[in-house]
Structures are given as C-alpha cells and as structure tokens.
Design an enzyme around this catalytic site. Structure first.
Site, PDB file in Angstrom:
ATOM      1  N   ARG A  31      29.259  42.576  48.123  1.00  0.00           N
ATOM      2  CA  ARG A  31      30.543  41.478  47.545  1.00  0.00           C
ATOM      3  C   ARG A  31      31.684  42.139  48.093  1.00  0.00           C
ATOM      4  O   ARG A  31      31.804  43.386  48.127  1.00  0.00           O
ATOM      5  CB  ARG A  31      30.147  40.979  46.199  1.00  0.00           C
ATOM      6  CG  ARG A  31      30.443  41.938  45.429  1.00  0.00           C
ATOM      7  CD  ARG A  31      31.900  42.174  44.721  1.00  0.00           C
ATOM      8  NE  ARG A  31      32.101  43.280  43.754  1.00  0.00           N
ATOM      9  CZ  ARG A  31      32.694  44.443  44.001  1.00  0.00           C
ATOM     10  NH1 ARG A  31      32.918  44.565  45.268  1.00  0.00           N
ATOM     11  NH2 ARG A  31      32.645  45.534  43.331  1.00  0.00           N
ATOM     12  N   HIS A  38      38.871  44.359  37.306  1.00  0.00           N
ATOM     13  CA  HIS A  38      38.787  44.716  35.869  1.00  0.00           C
ATOM     14  C   HIS A  38      39.143  43.540  34.947  1.00  0.00           C
ATOM     15  O   HIS A  38      39.572  44.052  33.826  1.00  0.00           O
ATOM     16  CB  HIS A  38      39.814  46.035  36.010  1.00  0.00           C
ATOM     17  CG  HIS A  38      39.080  47.130  36.611  1.00  0.00           C
ATOM     18  ND1 HIS A  38      38.196  47.928  36.032  1.00  0.00           N
ATOM     19  CD2 HIS A  38      39.516  47.629  37.733  1.00  0.00           C
ATOM     20  CE1 HIS A  38      38.063  49.001  37.177  1.00  0.00           C
ATOM     21  NE2 HIS A  38      38.721  48.657  38.095  1.00  0.00           N
ATOM     22  N   ASP A  40      36.498  41.166  34.491  1.00  0.00           N
ATOM     23  CA  ASP A  40      35.102  40.654  34.100  1.00  0.00           C
ATOM     24  C   ASP A  40      34.779  41.118  32.643  1.00  0.00           C
ATOM     25  O   ASP A  40      34.280  40.219  32.044  1.00  0.00           O
ATOM     26  CB  ASP A  40      34.174  41.044  35.041  1.00  0.00           C
ATOM     27  CG  ASP A  40      33.594  42.470  35.575  1.00  0.00           C
ATOM     28  OD1 ASP A  40      34.406  43.067  35.107  1.00  0.00           O
ATOM     29  OD2 ASP A  40      32.516  42.673  36.161  1.00  0.00           O
ATOM     30  N   GLY A 128      28.568  53.403  47.963  1.00  0.00           N
ATOM     31  CA  GLY A 128      29.784  53.918  47.248  1.00  0.00           C
ATOM     32  C   GLY A 128      31.198  53.438  47.968  1.00  0.00           C
ATOM     33  O   GLY A 128      31.964  54.000  47.697  1.00  0.00           O
ATOM     34  N   SER A 133      26.992  48.234  46.559  1.00  0.00           N
ATOM     35  CA  SER A 133      25.705  48.490  47.254  1.00  0.00           C
ATOM     36  C   SER A 133      24.618  48.707  46.029  1.00  0.00           C
ATOM     37  O   SER A 133      23.393  48.167  46.190  1.00  0.00           O
ATOM     38  CB  SER A 133      25.801  49.834  48.111  1.00  0.00           C
ATOM     39  OG  SER A 133      26.475  50.874  47.071  1.00  0.00           O
ATOM     40  N   ASP A 178      29.340  41.671  39.888  1.00  0.00           N
ATOM     41  CA  ASP A 178      28.659  42.189  41.071  1.00  0.00           C
ATOM     42  C   ASP A 178      27.329  41.498  41.166  1.00  0.00           C
ATOM     43  O   ASP A 178      26.893  41.190  42.016  1.00  0.00           O
ATOM     44  CB  ASP A 178      28.647  43.663  41.189  1.00  0.00           C
ATOM     45  CG  ASP A 178      30.012  44.277  40.995  1.00  0.00           C
ATOM     46  OD1 ASP A 178      30.987  43.626  41.182  1.00  0.00           O
ATOM     47  OD2 ASP A 178      30.004  45.421  40.552  1.00  0.00           O
TER      48      ASP A 178
HETATM   49  C1  GLA Z   1      32.984  47.416  39.204  1.00  0.00           C
HETATM   50  C2  GLA Z   1      31.939  46.723  38.120  1.00  0.00           C
HETATM   51  C3  GLA Z   1      32.622  45.397  38.111  1.00  0.00           C
HETATM   52  C4  GLA Z   1      34.190  45.110  37.749  1.00  0.00           C
HETATM   53  C5  GLA Z   1      34.699  45.990  38.845  1.00  0.00           C
HETATM   54  C6  GLA Z   1      36.267  45.998  38.696  1.00  0.00           C
HETATM   55  O1  GLA Z   1      32.615  46.854  40.611  1.00  0.00           O
HETATM   56  O2  GLA Z   1      30.773  46.901  38.601  1.00  0.00           O
HETATM   57  O3  GLA Z   1      31.812  44.839  36.884  1.00  0.00           O
HETATM   58  O4  GLA Z   1      34.372  45.340  36.514  1.00  0.00           O
HETATM   59  O5  GLA Z   1      34.370  47.099  39.135  1.00  0.00           O
HETATM   60  O6  GLA Z   1      36.697  44.476  38.818  1.00  0.00           O
END
Ligand code: GLA
Length: 391
Positions: A31, A38, A40, A128, A133, A178
């Site tokens: 995605r 930051h 969620d 990464g 992923s 995610d």
């Molecule tokens: C990572 C985490 C998500 C989210 C993002 C920041 O991708 O897996 O849950 O907190 O960082 O938005």
C-alpha cells in the site's frame, strides 16, 4: 511485473523446487498512504490505497501428509519449517518467516489448523521500503489459509489477526492501517478508514488526469527500532495529560492550553497527530471533489509536520519533497510527502498524468545530484485487496 506474471513466475518456482503443481494460490497488495501518518494508533483517520505490487503465495499439501509447513522464498535461501505437532513460537527476531508463522498461529488459535503444506512466496513489494511488504505477506498468508481451511474470515477479523501476528511474531507494535488496506483495497478507490470505529469508506479516485507517483529513496535508516514504540508512548502520554482516551478526542485548542503542563517533545508529537487527523479528513473530501490544489497543500503540510514535529523523516525524504515542491503545481506536481512509518523508504506524490515522465526524470536527476543515490520511481493505480488466485 504484473500480478499475472508474478503469479505464473511463483507457480513455476513452486514446480521447480517442489516437483509438483501448487493446489492453492493467493495474493495480497502492498500500500501507499496518501495522507494520515501515525494517526492509526491514535484512533484517527488514515487514507491509504492498495498498489499494484503484490506478495503471492503458492502452496500444496505436504507430501505424505507431513505435519509440517515449509515456507520458501523465491529469492532462495533455506526453507523455514513450522512443526505443527508442537506449540507454535516465533523464529528468531528479524526472520521473514515470522510474518506467515504469526498468521498460522492466529488461525490455529481459532481452531483452524491448516495441516502440513509446502509453500513458495514471491513479492514485488519492495522490502523495507515503507510500502507494507510485511502486511502484504501476512494478508497473503491469511488468504491462503482461508482457502486451505475452507473458512473465510470476516475482513475486519482477518486484518486484526494479521496485525496481531506482526505484534506478537515480528515484535512491531503497528497500528491497523497496513493490514486493513491490504485486505480491503478496491480498484480505483482510496480507503478512508476511521481507525476508532474501524469503519471503511471507499473514496473513488478515477480522475484520469491525476496519477499517483511513488518515489523510493532506497535508503532505510536502521535506527534502534525503538522509534515507533517511543512515538506511541509519547502520544499516550499526551492523551493522558489532556485527559482524553486518545488523541482523536483532543483539539488543537486544548493542546495549546495544556502546553505548559507538557514536555516540549510530547507537545509536538501531539500537535502532529491532532493536525494530521484533521488534514486527512479534509484531503479525503478534496479527492472526492477533485480539489487537487487543496489536497496537494495538505500533503506538503503533512510532510512538514512529520519532519519537524513528529521527527520521522530523513534528509533523503526531505530532498524528494523539496524537489517536488520546486516543480510546483504549474509543472504538474500537485503535492508530495513521505509515506509510511518514516526514516527512509518512499515518498508519495500526486501528479498530473501528462507530466509523469518529465517529473520522474527531474526527481531522479536532482535526487541523484543531491544524494548520490538512485531513486526508484513508479506509478500505481489504486489496486484491489487480497485475492484467491487458485483454490
Ligand atoms: C507503519 C505502521 C502503520 C502506521 C504507519 C504510520 O506503517 O505499520 O500501522 O502506524 O507506520 O502511519
């Protein structure tokens, strides 16, 4: 590589390594988050879309009905073996097989034992790179296991099972974004997810004049790994001082009033989250009505806030965003920001479709000049979520 090509490639790898055809095949996308970073784990809003990069798993029943799951990556290396006759436990820290193993554990905890099988895994989601992923691997595994056990989970339960796998097997206390988007993505739609109610709302993004550009800085700053959990704790501390269950319930005014009672860093973390939640809702509205200038400005504001208040950017991501800003709206650049957890990985930009080529070249060239690093740049339409390819 298209999903079709990736699938056929993974199928061939399976045949080559295991000497027979796979019985089951499943795929799940990575995605990119358009905005809402930051937020969620603060019960806020996020606005991601699934991308045309996938993890594919092909599998067949283990020979002789062995009570073992053998997982192989198409990149080679030893097989990771899960012994189903013993209680499941994580592999050593940092092992990729922890993601599928955690998902297997989640199924078994629900009384859904898949039995032994051999699997081959292949992914076009850069590892990464901040494009999830790991979530795509978890969700592809869950989709495969639904297929093997014949039990389709409710999408929310499925995403939460995968998030738990990441917490307990990979040791990463991630939020829900995610895994939700990898399960629920829809072609030509961005997902506005309320992380409190977990209510998904699909927002169409079909304007052919706008394209989503993903710019991989190809750097990953290996920090101690404690930054993410530290940010979470700082947010919780701010919410506590503000007397609210989470920062979703806080306002910018209330934060200003409480400023003197707060550590300066905690204050800035909270300022990012409160502002970002608001920006996300506005940006979703902007996409809905094709108000691109507003969406673009919100993306730049998000980046500044992540850079200065949340402090999760890095000089390479900042360089990309600065180059983008210098191109400007007239040059076809709508907006740009870092995407995902931060400290490297990718930036996301919305650009005018007819400027994709010129903009990609400009960013690649200037970024190379400034950093000496080759960026990887590609376009993606909003893609569909996890799918069963063979059952
Ligand atoms: C990572 C985490 C998500 C989210 C993002 C920041 O991708 O897996 O849950 O907190 O960082 O938005």
């Amino acid at each position: 590589m298209t999903l079709k090509e990736l699938t056929s490639h993974t199928e061939q790898q399976f045949l080559k390594v295991y000497g027979r055809q796979p019985d089951w095949m499943a795929a799940a996308p990575g995605r990119v988050n358009i905005i809402g970073e930051h937020t969620d784990y603060n019960d806020g809003f996020v606005f991601p879309m699934a991308i045309e990069r996938y993890t594919v798993i092909t599998a067949a029943r283990a020979a002789g009905d062995a009570k073992q799951i053998r997982l192989r990556s198409a990149h080679g290396g030893e097989a990771a073996v899960i012994d189903l006759t013993r209680p499941l436990a994580p592999f050593s820290i940092g092992t990729w097989a922890n993601y599928p193993a955690g998902v297997v554990a989640g199924f078994i905890a629900r009384g859904l034992n898949p039995g032994g099988f051999d699997a081959m895994i292949h992914s076009t989601v850069p590892l990464g790179g901040g494009l999830s992923s790991s979530a795509s691997l978890e969700v592809a595994t869950a989709t495969l296991l639904e297929n093997i056990t014949g039990k389709k989970l409710d999408p929310v339960e499925k995403a939460l099972l995968c998030q738990k796998a990441e917490h307990e097997y990979a040791g990463m206390p991630c939020g829900i974004m995610d895994q939700f988007i990898s399960v629920m993505g829809r072609e030509n739609h961005v997902l506005l997810l309320d992380c409190r109610s977990r209510k998904p709302e699909l927002v169409p993004m079909t304007d052919p004049s706008v394209a989503v550009l993903i710019i991989n800085t190809n750097v990953k700053h290996e920090l101690t790994g404690s930054e993410y959990p530290t940010r979470r704790k700082q947010c919780e501390a701010a919410a506590k001082i503000l007397g609210v269950p989470s920062l979703r319930d806080a306002t910018a005014d209330a934060l200003e009033k409480a400023k003197s009672r707060m550590d300066e860093v905690v204050y800035r973390r909270a300022r990012h989250v409160i502002g970002e939640i608001e920006r996300t809702v506005h940006a979703a509205e902007g996409v809905r009505v094709s108000n691109w200038p507003t969406v673009g400005q919100l993306m730049y504001a998000s980046h500044r806030s992540l850079r200065d208040d949340y402090e999760v950017s890095c000089k390479e991501l900042d360089a990309v965003v600065e180059i983008a800003e210098s191109i400007g709206f007239k040059g076809g650049m709508i907006g740009c920001r870092m995407t995902g957890g931060g400290f490297g990985g990718c930036a996301v930009a919305l650009v005018k479709s007819d400027a994709v080529e010129a903009i990609s070249q400009k960013i690649a060239g200037d970024y190379r000049k400034q950093t000496g690093i080759e960026a990887t740049i590609f376009v993606s339409r909003p893609a569909a979520g996890a799918t069963v390819l063979k059952s």
